[in-house]
Design a protein around this motif. Sequence first.
Motif, short mmCIF file in Angstrom:
data_model
loop_
_atom_site.label_atom_id
_atom_site.label_comp_id
_atom_site.label_asym_id
_atom_site.label_seq_id
_atom_site.Cartn_x
_atom_site.Cartn_y
_atom_site.Cartn_z
N ILE A 43 25.46 43.97 40.06
CA ILE A 43 26.34 42.86 40.55
C ILE A 43 27.62 42.48 40.40
CG2 ILE A 43 26.41 40.71 41.90
CD1 ILE A 43 23.35 41.91 42.16
N THR A 44 28.75 42.99 41.25
CA THR A 44 30.35 42.90 41.42
C THR A 44 30.52 41.94 40.57
OG1 THR A 44 30.50 43.48 43.11
CG2 THR A 44 30.75 44.90 42.38
N ALA B 143 26.31 46.72 43.10
CA ALA B 143 26.20 45.97 44.67
C ALA B 143 26.61 44.70 44.71
CB ALA B 143 24.51 46.08 44.50
N GLY B 144 26.55 44.03 45.92
CA GLY B 144 26.58 43.02 45.85
C GLY B 144 28.51 42.47 46.46
N GLY B 145 29.33 43.53 46.84
CA GLY B 145 30.37 44.18 46.87
C GLY B 145 30.79 45.53 46.07
N ILE B 146 31.87 45.66 46.47
CA ILE B 146 32.22 46.92 46.66
C ILE B 146 33.52 46.93 44.80
CG2 ILE B 146 33.93 48.45 47.83
CD1 ILE B 146 31.90 47.80 49.46
N PRO B 147 33.27 47.90 44.43
CA PRO B 147 33.67 47.58 42.89
C PRO B 147 34.81 48.27 42.86
CG PRO B 147 32.04 49.22 43.05
CD PRO B 147 31.65 48.58 44.55
N SER B 148 35.94 47.49 42.03
CA SER B 148 36.79 48.00 42.38
C SER B 148 36.84 49.96 41.20
CB SER B 148 37.54 47.36 40.91
OG SER B 148 37.91 47.05 40.16
N ALA B 149 38.23 50.19 41.61
CA ALA B 149 38.21 52.14 41.13
C ALA B 149 38.02 51.68 39.51
CB ALA B 149 40.08 52.11 41.50
N ALA B 150 38.66 50.46 38.57
CA ALA B 150 38.61 50.48 37.20
C ALA B 150 36.77 50.13 36.86
CB ALA B 150 39.71 49.12 37.60
N HIS B 151 36.30 49.71 37.91
CA HIS B 151 35.14 49.34 37.29
C HIS B 151 34.40 50.50 37.42
CE1 HIS B 151 35.83 44.82 38.28
NE2 HIS B 151 35.38 44.49 36.80
N GLU C 5 32.36 55.96 31.47
CA GLU C 5 33.35 56.36 30.31
C GLU C 5 32.31 57.72 29.63
OE1 GLU C 5 34.57 53.62 26.52
OE2 GLU C 5 35.33 53.20 29.03
N ASN C 6 31.14 57.02 29.28
CA ASN C 6 30.31 57.86 28.53
C ASN C 6 29.15 58.53 29.62
OD1 ASN C 6 31.18 57.33 26.04
ND2 ASN C 6 28.91 56.34 25.54
N GLY C 7 30.63 59.20 30.20
CA GLY C 7 28.87 60.50 31.60
C GLY C 7 28.29 59.97 32.06
N ALA C 8 28.00 58.50 32.11
CA ALA C 8 27.21 58.44 33.33
C ALA C 8 28.05 58.23 34.29
CB ALA C 8 27.42 56.46 33.16
N LYS C 9 26.97 58.38 35.90
CA LYS C 9 26.92 58.38 36.96
C LYS C 9 27.12 57.16 37.49
CE LYS C 9 25.26 62.97 37.00
NZ LYS C 9 24.00 64.01 37.34
N VAL C 10 28.22 57.09 38.81
CA VAL C 10 27.63 55.32 39.32
C VAL C 10 27.24 55.55 41.24
CG1 VAL C 10 29.56 53.62 40.35
CG2 VAL C 10 30.03 54.51 38.18
N ILE C 11 26.61 54.83 41.87
CA ILE C 11 26.35 55.01 42.68
C ILE C 11 26.51 53.56 43.14
CG2 ILE C 11 24.06 54.85 44.69
CD1 ILE C 11 22.92 55.68 41.84
N PHE D 293 31.28 52.75 57.44
CA PHE D 293 32.08 54.51 56.90
C PHE D 293 33.10 54.16 56.84
CE2 PHE D 293 35.12 57.47 58.70
CZ PHE D 293 33.96 58.59 58.05
N VAL D 294 34.35 53.79 56.39
CA VAL D 294 35.68 53.69 56.67
C VAL D 294 35.80 52.91 54.34
CG1 VAL D 294 36.06 51.17 56.67
CG2 VAL D 294 37.89 52.65 55.77
N LEU D 295 34.33 52.19 54.22
CA LEU D 295 34.11 51.85 53.14
C LEU D 295 33.73 52.92 52.24
CD1 LEU D 295 33.28 48.05 53.17
CD2 LEU D 295 35.44 48.66 52.41
N ALA D 296 32.83 53.80 52.57
CA ALA D 296 32.21 54.24 51.54
C ALA D 296 33.53 56.05 51.55
CB ALA D 296 30.44 55.68 52.99
N LYS D 297 34.58 56.32 51.89
CA LYS D 297 35.03 57.10 51.95
C LYS D 297 35.73 56.24 50.68
CE LYS D 297 36.81 59.75 54.16
NZ LYS D 297 36.35 61.51 54.60
N ARG D 298 36.49 55.03 50.87
CA ARG D 298 37.42 54.36 50.48
C ARG D 298 35.97 54.61 48.38
NH1 ARG D 298 38.18 48.36 50.53
NH2 ARG D 298 38.47 47.73 48.05
N LEU D 299 35.14 54.40 48.99
CA LEU D 299 33.79 54.50 47.78
C LEU D 299 34.16 55.91 46.82
CD1 LEU D 299 31.43 51.99 48.07
CD2 LEU D 299 32.48 52.34 46.41
N ILE D 300 34.47 57.45 47.69
CA ILE D 300 34.67 57.86 46.82
C ILE D 300 35.66 58.51 46.36
CG2 ILE D 300 34.35 60.34 48.14
CD1 ILE D 300 31.76 59.41 49.76
#
Length: 335
Positions: A85-86, A109-117, A123-129, A135-142
């Motif tokens: 939870i962010t 989940a629970g909010g939009i994570p920062s690019a730093a998070h 860092e160790n190769g994990a994939k982030v979901i 739509f605008v937040l989808a583009k920002r997250l990508i």
Amino acid sequence: MLESTAQAEASFEALTRRGREFLGTRHAIMAGAMSWVSERNLVAAISNAGGFGVIACGAMPPELLEREIAATKALTDKPFGVNLITMHPALEELIQVCVRARVGHIVFAGGIPSAAHIRAAKENGAKVIAFAPAFVLAKRLIKSGADALVIEGSEAGGHIGPVSLTVLAQEILPYITEVPVFVAGGLGRGEAVLGYLEMGAAGAQLGTLFAAAAESIAHENFKKAFIRAAARDAVPSVQLDERFPVIPVRGLVNDGTKRFMRHQAEVLKKFQDGALDKTAAQLEIEHFWAGALRRAVIDGDIESGSVMAGQSVGMVTEILPVADILAGLRAQAVA
């Protein structure tokens, strides 16, 4: 007939390939992270059955999450994820717990994570979901580095947004192709999942069906409430006054939800009479549900507890093993 069935299976495999390859699973089905429900036993059972289990970190402190990840790894050697939870005050520490444990997928989940998070999580190769409510937040997250997205409609159980999956899918699926997109909210049958796959989804996330699974540690009363319920029984919490916002949570109507309405009215009167200031009134409203989810899930108090459920609860008709749930969804879609 055999040939057409084989063709249907091949078509379905093609539609789910991107999601399956991203998750590393046999089925392109993620489990929604449900506090008190999505723990080691259910998560491992889902992953062992070919789905993608997800630990619900919720309010866990870092040391407890570390133990839960280790306990889950002891029960399965298949891929699973951790939902963070962010808004958690120890988010950075929780990310590091996942990184050290080499968790393959981290779900914010629970909010939009920062690019730093997002960078720290990878860092160790994990994939982030990450969850994309628009739509605008989808583009920002990508752009920030998310490797996959979940679009969750208001039909879902627990904390919800204002828009249905039907609308979100139309707004997002045709236009977001850079990363896999998983759909969630109100899904209970394979035919519905198939429809979204054909629109461009990579897979689906389901929660309510798994909450009532045989391997779920949820109390028998909790599961029986799901079996008795119809879709119309799963409603969002109601806010009485816009000055005192209530985060909408979808769950089954019970004595607790009715008392919450009365509680809000009583607090509002105290505020209007000057007995409480705005901050104290808001806290009193928010504290009403403290511990309520645990009371329902673990203790079986389905009258005063919070029985979070999505509108797909009407499709929960029996307690089944997760392997049967997954096989049933696939069979419906192929048919």
